[in-house]
Design a protein around this motif. Sequence first.
Motif, mmCIF file in Angstrom:
data_model
loop_
_atom_site.group_PDB
_atom_site.id
_atom_site.type_symbol
_atom_site.label_atom_id
_atom_site.label_comp_id
_atom_site.label_asym_id
_atom_site.label_seq_id
_atom_site.Cartn_x
_atom_site.Cartn_y
_atom_site.Cartn_z
ATOM 1 N N CYS A 201 0.843 -1.167 0.081
ATOM 2 C CA CYS A 201 -0.042 -0.057 0.164
ATOM 3 C C CYS A 201 0.923 1.152 -0.027
ATOM 4 C CB CYS A 201 -0.652 -0.008 1.251
ATOM 5 S SG CYS A 201 -1.761 1.582 1.564
ATOM 6 N N THR A 202 0.591 2.056 -0.947
ATOM 7 C CA THR A 202 1.631 3.315 -0.957
ATOM 8 C C THR A 202 0.602 4.568 -0.766
ATOM 9 O OG1 THR A 202 1.092 3.563 -3.367
ATOM 10 C CG2 THR A 202 2.995 2.557 -2.861
ATOM 11 N N CYS A 203 -0.577 4.215 -0.281
ATOM 12 C CA CYS A 203 -1.425 5.333 0.053
ATOM 13 C C CYS A 203 -0.925 6.003 1.333
ATOM 14 C CB CYS A 203 -2.822 4.865 0.681
ATOM 15 S SG CYS A 203 -3.602 3.863 -0.579
ATOM 16 N N CYS A 218 -8.597 0.633 0.079
ATOM 17 C CA CYS A 218 -7.809 1.540 -0.831
ATOM 18 C C CYS A 218 -7.604 1.012 -2.014
ATOM 19 C CB CYS A 218 -6.663 1.739 -0.088
ATOM 20 S SG CYS A 218 -5.225 0.672 -0.185
ATOM 21 N N CYS A 220 -4.973 0.332 -3.507
ATOM 22 C CA CYS A 220 -3.842 -0.829 -3.823
ATOM 23 C C CYS A 220 -4.339 -2.425 -3.559
ATOM 24 C CB CYS A 220 -2.839 -0.421 -2.781
ATOM 25 S SG CYS A 220 -2.418 1.152 -2.450
HETATM 26 ZN ZN LIG Z 1 -3.287 1.867 -0.399
#
Ligand SMILES: [Zn+2]
Length: 582
Positions: A201-203, A218, A220
């Motif tokens: 997850c890159t949020c 999310c 991802c």
């Molecule tokens: Zn994410």
Amino acid sequence: MTLDENVEAREIIQKFALLNALRYGGKAQSKPVLGKLLGECPHLRGNIIEVTGLIDEVVQEVNRLSLEKQRKLVEEKWPEVLVSEKVEIERVLPPLPNAEKYRRVVTRFSPNPDFVLHLGSARAIILSYEYAKMYNGQFFLRFEDTDPKTKKPKLHFYDSIREDLAWLGCKWDAEFIQSDRLKIYYEYAEKILKDGHAYVCTCKRQDFQEKVRVKQQCPCRDLTSKENLLRWKGMLNGTYGEGEAVVRVKTDLDHPNPAVRDWPALRIIDTEKYPHPRVGSKYRVWPLYNFACGVDDHLMGVTHVIRGKEHLTNQARQEYMYRHFGWKYPEAIHYGRLKITGASLSKSVILQGLRDGLFKHWDDSRLATLPALRRRGITPEAIHHLIIDVGPKTADVVLSWENLYAYNRKIIDPAANRYFFVRDPTKLTVKNIPHAFTAQLPLHPDHPERGFRSYKIEPEKGEASFLVSSDDTGLLKIGGKVRFMGLFNLQVEKVGKILIQAFFHSESYEEAKKLGAPLIHWIPMNSGIPCEVVMPDASTANGVAEEACKTLSPNEIIQFERFGFVRIDKVNKKLTVYFAHR
Ligand SMILES: [Zn+2]
């Protein structure tokens, strides 16, 4: 085996099986019985198959009986064993759930070496250790040191933790350090990503949290495993910086506890900025607690996890991961909080106190850290007894220092030799002493075989001087009579600011009893050794300890008569001791 031998062996097996059953809540186990039997009858080693069969048979018979019936049988047939086993039988831990389902019970103690151990940690250690021992299993020590940033481990704590475990007598069968195992966690991270049960997850953290709070995913979460593995590589090779990517384990976004929803398993730490004390900047991706702990418990074959109930959420998190990997979650026992009134077991409170200079060190006598308890002469046996009596119950337990002292007193009272310590000394001169006296003061009133401290009083013109404690000035009033313990009785004549004068009255203890003269302790003038006592509130009491104390060694626990139990800390020109309790 002949018929006679068989009858004899059966009888002994029955005894051991019953005792084993009594100790473990009514259910005996064959293995310890075999050990005991072969210990008593080594000649049976040649008939091991026959013997094992016999044991299984008798153990089954015994286990069919009620606990009450088992106890009654032992009382009737071997009352003497029950007396010697009594102490142990009283200290029984309830059986572990499903212990019989496992080939071998394995427990672990897994501290983060960023803090000193305290009485609360002793509970996790002792319960895990004692249960492993109870089932002839194994007990592991595992350092969980995978957070070099916010819970940064410190090198000296690895050693102090080992030292504390050794002091507690909880020998560990194997030791693991998680910072040596990063490759293993990477391997499982890759696997769970590949299987589609986790994602990178890159949020922004906040964006993610806002989404899961309302049970939404999310973007991802829908990545393919190929995309995830690519991102994972990016985490490892530095494409992503700290805080820019995190591996999340898929759970249920509808889970009632938002903290369980897609929890973070591995993250990036800028180890150039926050080097790990053991492996420096070698790794930048670090597993979080639940991932490392969950993987390790499985790989190390931990069968029973014994820990505080604050870990219940962690179990919920880890169970998802276990399901993803197709593993079986260990049996988990969650006990309630342990509080000791008047001592903080909270890490943040202790740390703050140290920063503010309120506490001098980890072993400040006001703290319930293990080094502090050790320094004060609280014995590991007392801590064991206390923890076993409290057991793994889920209700919160509040103890007082006095509870701990009561356990400790039982252990040290028979062992501690007696000496005189005159706090805040005052000079007292006795006149009219008819002849020389030799006081023979037993080292222990119940153990004359240990010998005596001997002091010869040689009066000059019938006069000799002593030191007595200012604590006793209330008893030393004009005309008042007191007995110098083990020496003679005297009558106070004059009480000055710096000198008390008295007359010799009589010699015998019987006379003192008749007079109703209280017993006080004393030290011949110009003898003894200056002594500082560090009290539980970190204040100090100063005075003089008798001459015989010069030969004591550090770590000895003694009793200063009419004062309390103390542990010898340092002996040089001055004696430094730590007060345990009355
Ligand atoms: Zn994410």
